[in-house]
Design a protein around this motif. Sequence first.
Motif, PDB file in Angstrom:
ATOM      1  N   SER A 153      -0.361   4.423  -0.804  1.00 35.25           N
ATOM      2  CA  SER A 153      -1.785   5.590  -0.342  1.00 35.25           C
ATOM      3  C   SER A 153      -2.346   5.069   0.669  1.00 35.25           C
ATOM      4  O   SER A 153      -2.223   4.249   1.145  1.00 35.25           O
ATOM      5  N   GLY A 154      -2.668   6.305   1.178  1.00 30.83           N
ATOM      6  CA  GLY A 154      -3.815   6.331   2.519  1.00 30.83           C
ATOM      7  C   GLY A 154      -3.599   5.653   3.774  1.00 30.83           C
ATOM      8  O   GLY A 154      -2.362   6.321   3.585  1.00 30.83           O
ATOM      9  N   LYS A 155      -3.824   5.084   4.946  1.00 30.55           N
ATOM     10  CA  LYS A 155      -3.352   5.125   6.506  1.00 30.55           C
ATOM     11  C   LYS A 155      -2.095   4.292   6.477  1.00 30.55           C
ATOM     12  O   LYS A 155      -1.380   4.801   7.274  1.00 30.55           O
ATOM     13  N   ILE A 156      -2.454   3.433   5.896  1.00 31.26           N
ATOM     14  CA  ILE A 156      -1.267   2.481   6.135  1.00 31.26           C
ATOM     15  C   ILE A 156      -0.079   2.931   5.342  1.00 31.26           C
ATOM     16  O   ILE A 156       1.118   2.396   4.982  1.00 31.26           O
ATOM     17  N   ALA A 157      -0.204   3.968   4.208  1.00 32.44           N
ATOM     18  CA  ALA A 157       0.958   4.493   3.461  1.00 32.44           C
ATOM     19  C   ALA A 157       2.079   4.070   4.235  1.00 32.44           C
ATOM     20  O   ALA A 157       3.032   3.615   3.189  1.00 32.44           O
ATOM     21  N   SER A 210       0.840  -1.009   0.517  1.00 33.44           N
ATOM     22  CA  SER A 210       0.209  -0.042   0.319  1.00 33.44           C
ATOM     23  C   SER A 210       0.761   1.146  -0.260  1.00 33.44           C
ATOM     24  O   SER A 210       1.425   1.357   0.346  1.00 33.44           O
TER      25      SER A 210
END
Length: 92
Positions: free
Chosen positions: A58-62, A56
């Motif tokens: 992108s996003g919160k766990i990028a 991942s």
Amino acid sequence: MVKFTGAISPAVVVTISVVILLCACDKTAPRFECTDPIECVTVAPGEAIRIGVLQSLSGKIAPLGTAQIRGIELAMDKRQGRILSHAIELQI
């Protein structure tokens, strides 16, 4: 009865040397046989080894995915970008 004098006969030394040389000079390379149940991969000489990465980015766990990719890149740098004389290509 043969009396042992502690010295090795030159004939024995020559015989042992010839046997060792003949055994070491076998020019037939052992053939690799894949016994893995999910098969083996053959990489041609000069061909790169491609390693796919699914993370991942992108996003919160990028940050986790980015850190893991950076760790892979550091490991590649440690090996100078090569595995068994093949270049490594990272597929992200």
